[in-house]
Design an enzyme around this catalytic site. Structure first.
Site, PDB file in Angstrom:
ATOM      1  N   ALA A 260      11.014  34.917  98.493  1.00  8.29           N
ATOM      2  CA  ALA A 260      11.612  35.507  99.899  1.00  8.29           C
ATOM      3  C   ALA A 260      12.633  36.504  99.269  1.00  8.29           C
ATOM      4  O   ALA A 260      12.758  37.577  99.846  1.00  8.29           O
ATOM      5  CB  ALA A 260      12.370  34.578 100.344  1.00  8.29           C
TER       6      ALA A 260
ATOM      7  N   LYS B  13      10.080  29.473 103.519  1.00  5.42           N
ATOM      8  CA  LYS B  13       8.559  28.695 104.210  1.00  5.42           C
ATOM      9  C   LYS B  13       8.513  27.590 104.019  1.00  5.42           C
ATOM     10  O   LYS B  13       8.951  27.098 102.715  1.00  5.42           O
ATOM     11  CB  LYS B  13       7.406  29.719 103.709  1.00  5.42           C
ATOM     12  CG  LYS B  13       7.027  29.734 102.391  1.00  5.42           C
ATOM     13  CD  LYS B  13       5.932  28.853 102.032  1.00  5.42           C
ATOM     14  CE  LYS B  13       5.728  28.465 100.535  1.00  5.42           C
ATOM     15  NZ  LYS B  13       5.423  27.204 100.043  1.00  5.42           N
TER      16      LYS B  13
ATOM     17  N   GLY C 226      11.491  30.268  97.705  1.00  7.18           N
ATOM     18  CA  GLY C 226      12.933  31.015  97.557  1.00  7.18           C
ATOM     19  C   GLY C 226      12.933  32.274  96.790  1.00  7.18           C
ATOM     20  O   GLY C 226      13.380  33.207  97.129  1.00  7.18           O
ATOM     21  N   GLY C 227      12.390  32.397  95.555  1.00  7.69           N
ATOM     22  CA  GLY C 227      12.405  33.592  94.718  1.00  7.69           C
ATOM     23  C   GLY C 227      11.566  34.899  95.337  1.00  7.69           C
ATOM     24  O   GLY C 227      11.807  35.836  95.341  1.00  7.69           O
TER      25      GLY C 227
ATOM     26  N   ASP D 246       3.016  34.491  97.290  1.00  6.31           N
ATOM     27  CA  ASP D 246       3.683  34.144  98.509  1.00  6.31           C
ATOM     28  C   ASP D 246       4.623  35.365  99.119  1.00  6.31           C
ATOM     29  O   ASP D 246       5.213  35.127 100.123  1.00  6.31           O
ATOM     30  CB  ASP D 246       4.769  32.857  98.198  1.00  6.31           C
ATOM     31  CG  ASP D 246       4.027  31.613  98.155  1.00  6.31           C
ATOM     32  OD1 ASP D 246       2.903  31.532  98.509  1.00  6.31           O
ATOM     33  OD2 ASP D 246       4.666  30.740  97.695  1.00  6.31           O
TER      34      ASP D 246
ATOM     35  N   ALA E 248      13.323  26.019  93.165  1.00  7.64           N
ATOM     36  CA  ALA E 248      12.050  25.369  92.558  1.00  7.64           C
ATOM     37  C   ALA E 248      11.751  24.198  93.603  1.00  7.64           C
ATOM     38  O   ALA E 248      11.591  23.046  93.089  1.00  7.64           O
ATOM     39  CB  ALA E 248      12.208  24.846  91.256  1.00  7.64           C
ATOM     40  N   ALA E 249      11.491  24.389  94.747  1.00  6.69           N
ATOM     41  CA  ALA E 249      11.322  23.393  95.766  1.00  6.69           C
ATOM     42  C   ALA E 249      10.315  23.507  96.647  1.00  6.69           C
ATOM     43  O   ALA E 249      10.097  22.689  97.582  1.00  6.69           O
ATOM     44  CB  ALA E 249      12.697  23.450  96.774  1.00  6.69           C
TER      45      ALA E 249
HETATM   46  P1  ATP Z   1       7.031  28.545  95.395  1.00  5.75           P
HETATM   47  O1  ATP Z   1       6.944  27.800  96.548  1.00  5.75           O
HETATM   48  O2  ATP Z   1       6.599  30.141  95.652  1.00  5.75           O
HETATM   49  O3  ATP Z   1       6.225  28.050  94.200  1.00  5.75           O
HETATM   50  P2  ATP Z   1       9.522  27.430  94.536  1.00  5.75           P
HETATM   51  O4  ATP Z   1      10.281  27.572  96.014  1.00  5.75           O
HETATM   52  O5  ATP Z   1       8.993  26.269  94.239  1.00  5.75           O
HETATM   53  O6  ATP Z   1       8.381  28.936  94.606  1.00  5.75           O
HETATM   54  P3  ATP Z   1      11.627  29.211  93.511  1.00  5.75           P
HETATM   55  O7  ATP Z   1      12.799  28.699  94.351  1.00  5.75           O
HETATM   56  O8  ATP Z   1      10.986  30.545  93.760  1.00  5.75           O
HETATM   57  O9  ATP Z   1      10.544  28.091  93.572  1.00  5.75           O
HETATM   58  O10 ATP Z   1      11.908  29.149  91.982  1.00  5.75           O
HETATM   59  C1  ATP Z   1      10.962  28.973  91.071  1.00  5.75           C
HETATM   60  C2  ATP Z   1      11.613  29.459  89.718  1.00  5.75           C
HETATM   61  O11 ATP Z   1      11.518  30.681  89.515  1.00  5.75           O
HETATM   62  C3  ATP Z   1      12.990  28.687  89.301  1.00  5.75           C
HETATM   63  O12 ATP Z   1      12.901  27.699  88.543  1.00  5.75           O
HETATM   64  C4  ATP Z   1      13.879  29.844  88.865  1.00  5.75           C
HETATM   65  O13 ATP Z   1      14.107  29.836  87.309  1.00  5.75           O
HETATM   66  C5  ATP Z   1      12.949  31.155  88.868  1.00  5.75           C
HETATM   67  N1  ATP Z   1      13.450  32.409  89.462  1.00  5.75           N
HETATM   68  C6  ATP Z   1      13.326  33.494  89.325  1.00  5.75           C
HETATM   69  N2  ATP Z   1      13.576  34.400  90.389  1.00  5.75           N
HETATM   70  C7  ATP Z   1      14.474  33.349  91.251  1.00  5.75           C
HETATM   71  C8  ATP Z   1      15.059  33.510  92.278  1.00  5.75           C
HETATM   72  N3  ATP Z   1      15.513  35.059  92.838  1.00  5.75           N
HETATM   73  N4  ATP Z   1      15.606  32.574  93.039  1.00  5.75           N
HETATM   74  C9  ATP Z   1      15.298  31.308  92.626  1.00  5.75           C
HETATM   75  N5  ATP Z   1      14.470  31.163  91.609  1.00  5.75           N
HETATM   76  C10 ATP Z   1      14.134  32.208  90.688  1.00  5.75           C
END
Ligand code: ATP
Length: 314
Positions: free
Chosen positions: A109, A11, A106-107, A141, A101-102
């Site tokens: 989803a 998203k 991703g997590g 999310d 962590a972007a």
């Molecule tokens: P948000 O936008 O919801 O804050 P994000 O996109 O910034 O999330 P994610 O990619 O969800 O961040 O990852 C955040 C942290 O969660 C990562 O540093 C990772 O260590 C941990 N993590 C746990 N499960 C997952 C997963 N299935 N995919 C990615 N990261 C994960």
């Protein structure tokens, strides 16, 4: 063995306003979420094991019980003990395409895909709102990631109202590979700097939620007015993340001068996205910004706005 593969889209936030404190360290938000077709593929296989096993070849993703996909599976097992006893656990393979962590959820989803996938594999027949209620326990999310498309999110972001599809926009995304921004740091810093602007009284909070509901962004989405949507992009967290991370500010400035409809940081960053009206202009913008910044640490993606969340992968 039974197996199911699901697409789990990322998203972006077309709008993110911090309107107050929600208690417990959380914030009251007023957001517009948008799914894009940059998606992970999550495959669940029942292979006669009595637990859940995560497989993923992205090195930043944990494979233990801290993975959000594992937490989703454990929650389903606890919630539906009879189905868990009947069908057993599963191997969950995450093919990562969404950068980690972007600010692209991703997590969340992946967790959403596990809720939907186990509901199917275990033949539970849960409704989308029922799965979303469970998902809210895993992260703010997750409910949006289940249904996806375009939606208003208030509360912690988990009180959702669908909006008409934004189906005529392309998205160019860019992120510095080695730059991390902690979501907790971004919100805490925002509270320190802007806490005095928070709405405190319940009627004040309601007023600010309503301002987004009846405001120009929702109107522009209803009219499918891409130019206006792009002009109205907003993210309060830019106020703390851009000054602290000059490369992200430079990236945003490079997009802003590349002839895009609009540009903004997504969530707590550090991904920056730009909107374009078609694929060819998205590719042109990507090339132009890549040439302008000429940094090998910078990754780019081109995606399209998507009208749905978790779906079966064909
Ligand atoms: P948000 O936008 O919801 O804050 P994000 O996109 O910034 O999330 P994610 O990619 O969800 O961040 O990852 C955040 C942290 O969660 C990562 O540093 C990772 O260590 C941990 N993590 C746990 N499960 C997952 C997963 N299935 N995919 C990615 N990261 C994960």
């Amino acid at each position: 063995m039974r197996s199911i593969s699901l697409l789990a889209p990322a998203k972006i936030n077309l709008y993110l306003e911090i309107i107050g404190d929600a208690g417990g360290g959380y914030h009251e938000l007023a957001m517009v979420f948008q799914s894009i077709d940059l998606a992970d593929v999550v495959t669940l296989r029942t292979i006669g094991i009595d637990d859940f096993r995560i497989r993923c070849d992205a090195k930043e993703v944990p494979l233990d019980n801290t993975n959000l996909a594992y937490k989703a599976a454990a929650l389903m097992a606890k919630q539906f003990p009879n189905a868990f006893a009947q069908y057993g656990g599963a191997e969950i393979t995450i093919e990562k395409h969404i950068p980690v962590a972007a600010g692209l959820a991703g997590g969340s989803a992946n967790a959403a895909a596990v809720l939907v996938g186990l509901d199917m594999l275990w033949q539970l027949g849960q409704t989308v709102p029922e799965l979303q209620q469970l998902g809210a326990r895993l992260g703010a999310d997750v409910p949006f990631c289940i249904s996806g498309g375009t939606a208003l999110g208030t509360g912690r972001g988990d009180e959702l109202e669908p909006l008409p599809d934004v189906d005529n926009l392309y998205v160019v995304l860019a992120k510095y590979r080695n730059l991390q921004v902690s979501t907790a740091w971004a919100y805490q810093t925002y509270r320190q700097q802007f806490g005095k602007t928070y709405a405190a009284a319940p009627e004040q909070l309601q007023q600010r939620r309503q301002r987004l509901h009846s405001g120009p962004m929702v109107g522009a989405i209803a009219r499918k007015d891409s130019h206006k949507i792009a002009q109205l992009l907003h993210n309060d967290l830019e106020k703390v993340v851009l000054p602290a991370h000059p490369p992200v500010a430079r990236l945003r400035a490079a997009f802003a001068t590349a002839g895009v409809l609009g540009t903004m940081m997504s969530g707590s960053g550090p991904t920056v996205f730009a909107l374009t009206p078609d694929l060819s202009s998205a590719e042109r913008v990507r090339q132009q910004v890549q040439n302008a910044l000429n940094d090998p640490d910078l990754d780019f993606w081109v995606a399209k706005c998507l009208p749905n969340g978790i779906q079966l992968s064909r």
